[in-house]
Structure formats: C-alpha cells, structure tokens
Scaffold this motif. Sequence first.
Motif, PDB file in Angstrom:
ATOM      1  N   ASP A  95     -52.296  10.496  15.926  1.00 45.55           N
ATOM      2  CA  ASP A  95     -53.621  10.786  15.084  1.00 45.55           C
ATOM      3  C   ASP A  95     -53.877  12.265  14.861  1.00 45.55           C
ATOM      4  OD1 ASP A  95     -55.155  11.733  17.216  1.00 45.55           O
ATOM      5  OD2 ASP A  95     -55.451   9.504  17.855  1.00 45.55           O
ATOM      6  N   PHE A  96     -54.732  12.644  13.794  1.00 50.14           N
ATOM      7  CA  PHE A  96     -54.821  14.003  13.607  1.00 50.14           C
ATOM      8  C   PHE A  96     -55.700  14.626  14.728  1.00 50.14           C
ATOM      9  CE2 PHE A  96     -54.433  12.265   9.074  1.00 50.14           C
ATOM     10  CZ  PHE A  96     -53.559  13.340   8.800  1.00 50.14           C
ATOM     11  N   ARG A  97     -56.699  13.806  15.579  1.00 48.93           N
ATOM     12  CA  ARG A  97     -57.062  14.535  16.732  1.00 48.93           C
ATOM     13  C   ARG A  97     -56.121  15.097  17.424  1.00 48.93           C
ATOM     14  NH1 ARG A  97     -60.982  18.097  18.181  1.00 48.93           N
ATOM     15  NH2 ARG A  97     -61.801  17.433  20.211  1.00 48.93           N
ATOM     16  N   SER A  98     -55.136  14.026  17.962  1.00 50.03           N
ATOM     17  CA  SER A  98     -53.979  14.349  18.899  1.00 50.03           C
ATOM     18  C   SER A  98     -53.420  15.617  18.578  1.00 50.03           C
ATOM     19  CB  SER A  98     -53.045  13.439  19.114  1.00 50.03           C
ATOM     20  OG  SER A  98     -53.684  12.105  19.830  1.00 50.03           O
ATOM     21  N   LEU A  99     -52.924  15.888  17.141  1.00 53.04           N
ATOM     22  CA  LEU A  99     -52.179  16.881  16.403  1.00 53.04           C
ATOM     23  C   LEU A  99     -53.084  18.159  16.577  1.00 53.04           C
ATOM     24  CD1 LEU A  99     -50.377  15.212  13.351  1.00 53.04           C
ATOM     25  CD2 LEU A  99     -49.353  15.968  15.482  1.00 53.04           C
ATOM     26  N   GLN A 100     -54.365  17.944  16.353  1.00 48.53           N
ATOM     27  CA  GLN A 100     -55.396  19.112  16.734  1.00 48.53           C
ATOM     28  C   GLN A 100     -55.106  19.772  17.870  1.00 48.53           C
ATOM     29  OE1 GLN A 100     -58.915  17.439  15.150  1.00 48.53           O
ATOM     30  NE2 GLN A 100     -58.624  18.370  13.206  1.00 48.53           N
ATOM     31  N   LEU A 101     -55.447  18.828  19.185  1.00 50.31           N
ATOM     32  CA  LEU A 101     -55.414  19.421  20.436  1.00 50.31           C
ATOM     33  C   LEU A 101     -54.014  20.192  20.854  1.00 50.31           C
ATOM     34  CD1 LEU A 101     -57.107  16.312  21.916  1.00 50.31           C
ATOM     35  CD2 LEU A 101     -58.071  18.474  21.734  1.00 50.31           C
ATOM     36  N   PHE A 102     -52.722  19.293  20.297  1.00 50.36           N
ATOM     37  CA  PHE A 102     -51.463  19.829  20.544  1.00 50.36           C
ATOM     38  C   PHE A 102     -51.433  21.128  19.911  1.00 50.36           C
ATOM     39  CE2 PHE A 102     -47.148  20.684  18.513  1.00 50.36           C
ATOM     40  CZ  PHE A 102     -46.589  20.868  19.714  1.00 50.36           C
ATOM     41  N   THR A 103     -51.653  21.242  18.562  1.00 45.82           N
ATOM     42  CA  THR A 103     -51.556  22.423  17.971  1.00 45.82           C
ATOM     43  C   THR A 103     -52.093  23.637  18.568  1.00 45.82           C
ATOM     44  OG1 THR A 103     -51.406  21.206  15.855  1.00 45.82           O
ATOM     45  CG2 THR A 103     -51.747  23.654  15.625  1.00 45.82           C
ATOM     46  N   HIS A 104     -53.424  23.495  18.950  1.00 47.59           N
ATOM     47  CA  HIS A 104     -54.311  24.457  19.570  1.00 47.59           C
ATOM     48  C   HIS A 104     -53.567  24.989  20.886  1.00 47.59           C
ATOM     49  CE1 HIS A 104     -57.369  26.557  21.664  1.00 47.59           C
ATOM     50  NE2 HIS A 104     -57.839  26.860  20.747  1.00 47.59           N
ATOM     51  N   LEU A 105     -53.298  23.793  21.748  1.00 44.27           N
ATOM     52  CA  LEU A 105     -52.530  24.361  22.831  1.00 44.27           C
ATOM     53  C   LEU A 105     -51.260  24.966  22.616  1.00 44.27           C
ATOM     54  CD1 LEU A 105     -52.405  23.679  25.912  1.00 44.27           C
ATOM     55  CD2 LEU A 105     -51.425  21.719  25.702  1.00 44.27           C
ATOM     56  N   ALA A 106     -50.345  24.765  21.769  1.00 44.77           N
ATOM     57  CA  ALA A 106     -49.149  25.424  21.541  1.00 44.77           C
ATOM     58  C   ALA A 106     -49.479  26.528  21.081  1.00 44.77           C
ATOM     59  CB  ALA A 106     -48.430  24.613  20.218  1.00 44.77           C
ATOM     60  N   THR A 107     -50.682  27.119  20.794  1.00 43.12           N
ATOM     61  CA  THR A 107     -50.825  28.477  20.284  1.00 43.12           C
ATOM     62  C   THR A 107     -51.727  29.149  21.550  1.00 43.12           C
ATOM     63  OG1 THR A 107     -51.480  28.000  18.048  1.00 43.12           O
ATOM     64  CG2 THR A 107     -52.500  30.052  18.610  1.00 43.12           C
ATOM     65  N   SER A 108     -52.620  28.416  22.116  1.00 44.77           N
ATOM     66  CA  SER A 108     -52.993  29.038  23.415  1.00 44.77           C
ATOM     67  C   SER A 108     -52.214  29.079  24.827  1.00 44.77           C
ATOM     68  CB  SER A 108     -54.475  28.436  24.000  1.00 44.77           C
ATOM     69  OG  SER A 108     -53.912  27.257  24.338  1.00 44.77           O
ATOM     70  N   LEU A 109     -51.139  28.058  24.903  1.00 50.24           N
ATOM     71  CA  LEU A 109     -50.448  27.891  26.149  1.00 50.24           C
ATOM     72  C   LEU A 109     -51.157  27.878  27.276  1.00 50.24           C
ATOM     73  CD1 LEU A 109     -47.150  30.080  24.883  1.00 50.24           C
ATOM     74  CD2 LEU A 109     -47.684  27.699  24.566  1.00 50.24           C
ATOM     75  N   HIS A 110     -52.509  27.306  27.132  1.00 42.06           N
ATOM     76  CA  HIS A 110     -53.345  27.243  28.322  1.00 42.06           C
ATOM     77  C   HIS A 110     -54.322  26.322  28.539  1.00 42.06           C
ATOM     78  CE1 HIS A 110     -56.370  28.603  31.508  1.00 42.06           C
ATOM     79  NE2 HIS A 110     -55.523  29.525  31.531  1.00 42.06           N
ATOM     80  N   PHE A 111     -53.854  25.218  29.040  1.00 38.80           N
ATOM     81  CA  PHE A 111     -54.755  23.913  29.082  1.00 38.80           C
ATOM     82  C   PHE A 111     -56.290  24.331  29.246  1.00 38.80           C
ATOM     83  CE2 PHE A 111     -50.652  21.951  29.461  1.00 38.80           C
ATOM     84  CZ  PHE A 111     -50.796  20.653  29.085  1.00 38.80           C
ATOM     85  N   GLY A 112     -56.579  25.200  30.173  1.00 40.90           N
ATOM     86  CA  GLY A 112     -58.255  25.418  30.276  1.00 40.90           C
ATOM     87  C   GLY A 112     -58.789  26.002  29.048  1.00 40.90           C
ATOM     88  N   ASP A 113     -58.165  26.923  28.395  1.00 41.28           N
ATOM     89  CA  ASP A 113     -58.836  27.287  27.141  1.00 41.28           C
ATOM     90  C   ASP A 113     -58.766  26.443  26.247  1.00 41.28           C
ATOM     91  OD1 ASP A 113     -58.786  29.719  28.436  1.00 41.28           O
ATOM     92  OD2 ASP A 113     -57.000  30.745  27.564  1.00 41.28           O
ATOM     93  N   THR A 114     -57.679  25.687  25.951  1.00 43.75           N
ATOM     94  CA  THR A 114     -57.800  24.723  24.832  1.00 43.75           C
ATOM     95  C   THR A 114     -58.821  23.515  25.118  1.00 43.75           C
ATOM     96  OG1 THR A 114     -55.365  24.956  24.205  1.00 43.75           O
ATOM     97  CG2 THR A 114     -56.270  22.909  23.673  1.00 43.75           C
ATOM     98  N   ALA A 115     -58.778  23.015  26.252  1.00 42.44           N
ATOM     99  CA  ALA A 115     -59.949  22.110  26.560  1.00 42.44           C
ATOM    100  C   ALA A 115     -60.975  22.706  26.308  1.00 42.44           C
ATOM    101  CB  ALA A 115     -59.702  21.650  28.175  1.00 42.44           C
ATOM    102  N   GLN A 116     -61.654  23.985  26.675  1.00 41.48           N
ATOM    103  CA  GLN A 116     -62.942  24.340  26.455  1.00 41.48           C
ATOM    104  C   GLN A 116     -63.314  24.591  24.962  1.00 41.48           C
ATOM    105  OE1 GLN A 116     -63.682  28.127  28.518  1.00 41.48           O
ATOM    106  NE2 GLN A 116     -65.714  28.223  27.939  1.00 41.48           N
ATOM    107  N   ALA A 117     -62.090  25.160  24.312  1.00 37.28           N
ATOM    108  CA  ALA A 117     -62.282  25.391  22.867  1.00 37.28           C
ATOM    109  C   ALA A 117     -62.542  24.133  21.912  1.00 37.28           C
ATOM    110  CB  ALA A 117     -60.971  26.344  22.363  1.00 37.28           C
ATOM    111  N   MET A 118     -61.659  22.992  22.405  1.00 39.60           N
ATOM    112  CA  MET A 118     -61.933  21.626  21.559  1.00 39.60           C
ATOM    113  C   MET A 118     -62.819  20.788  22.354  1.00 39.60           C
ATOM    114  SD  MET A 118     -59.707  22.671  19.288  1.00 39.60           S
ATOM    115  CE  MET A 118     -58.991  21.066  18.403  1.00 39.60           C
TER     116      MET A 118
END
Length: 288
Positions: free
Chosen positions: A2-25
């Motif tokens: 779904d689009f939410r999953s794609l948004q999370l993946f895209t952010h993580l693919a850019t940050s390459l940091h699970f903690g940063d993406t989890a906090q930002a999203m």
Amino acid sequence: MDFRSLQLFTHLATSLHFGDTAQAMYVSPSTLSRVIQRLEDELGCTLFKRDNRKVALTHSGHKLLSFSTQSLKDWQQLKVDLREDSNSLQGEISLFCSVTASQSHLPAILRQFRAQHPGVDIRLITGDPALAIDKVKQKECDLSIAIYTPDLPTDLHFSPLDNVPLVLIAPRDWRLTQLTQVDWTKHQVIMPEHGPTRRIAYHWFAEHGIRPNVYASVGGNEAIVSMVALECGVGFVPKVVLDHSSMASLVTQIPVDDIEPYGLGLCCLQDKQNEPLINAFLQLEMAP
C-alpha cells in the motif's frame, strides 16, 4: 503493498537508519521492521542489507525505490487533480449574441473560458443584437454580448470587451469613396429599425445638420449591407459586420472619422454578476 508501506520504505531507503525513519514517520521501530519484512515477503526478495553497524539497499531495493518514488509522485498528483476537479465549476450557462459576434468575438471568449472551466456547458443563443439587453432583462439568458448605450438600465452590469467602429457604406458601382461625394438630398439612406446603430447614426446626422432621406428601415445590420449591395442606398454599419459579410465585395467603405464607435461588452443582471458561472465569464482577460 500500500502507499503507506511505500512511504515508509522510501524514507528508510533515503535515511538508511531505522530509528531515524521510525521517528520521522511516527511509527515504532518494530512496526517499521514488520512493514519492511512484509514487503520483502510479498516481493520475494531482500530489500536491505542489515548488520549491527549499517543499513544498505540491495539491487532489488534500488529497483523498488525507483518504483516507489514515481508511484508516490503520481499518487500526490492524482490527489491534486481530483481536488481541483471537485472544486471546479460545473453546470450550464446561457449566452446570447448576434451571428456576427459569434464569428468575430465569441471564439476567443469560448476558447479561454473552456480552457479554464471545462466542466461548464455553454448554451448559445443567436439573434438580433438590438435584443441583447432585453434578453438579459427578461432572464432569457444569463449573459449577452451587447452594445453599451448611455441609457443602459441601472439593474444591468456591463463589462467592456472591445470598441467597434461604424463605417458608411455605398454600392460599389456608385463609385463613392469620399464623404464629400455623398449628396444627402439625392442619395437615400438605409436605417436600422432599432438599436444602437440607429441612435448613433441619427446623432451623427443631427451634429452635421443633415436630414437623411430614409429609403427603408430594416432589422439588423446584416440587412443594411444587403440593401446597400442591392443599390437601395447608403448606410452605417459596424465594421465587424462588414468584415464578416458575404456581400462586402459589393459595397465601398466611405471614411467617416467623427462617428461614435460601439462599446461592445458582456452584459448581465447586476444582482447576478457575482454568481460563480457568470463571474467566471466576467473575469476573462480578453484583448480587444
């Protein structure tokens, strides 16, 4: 997927940091991990290489990133387009004008209006331009392309479009090319039965002390061109009418520098000028 999953993946693919993406999203690290695991299970491939020190995209991850970036961009554009559609004008508007105006001025008006408001249907009514104001007053149309008159009713709104000069025409075979060649005691005049041309022509005759010898009064400016072409007399017509007449080659224009031009514009009822469909017409920016 779904689009939410794609948004999370895209952010993580850019940050390459699970903690940063989890906090930002605004998700927990465990939720983010489950989303990535679900994507990998669904696609049947590994998207990230992970160890205790770093996260990196795999070849498959790069492919999904390209897909997700474009998909999310298209999704955002679709939402904008749908929002614009829901806010766009819809409905029908009726417009009255003469046959000549439908050829000379209306095409540019409609092109611009339809480009801005494709959801609006336009019902066109054509007829004698002398009726344009009455058609609006009688609520037989929403708008008309009308000629301004000094006695325009106060309950009408007039938005100028163009100035249209009047020209004096004579039968071609009479070989009249200058105003001084016209003998007003000899050459008869074709006049309109009513409307602004009649008012303006009689005003010009009065200013010059001329008592016209009227051969006939006819309905409509196009009829004046026809009568003059048939050598029944001379007459004043709007230049735009002559320019669009099939009989223009049978008459000669005689220059008259001091006759009042038409003020052509859009006319509607004062209390309706702010209605969305009518106001959209009045807001068009049209060059004369």
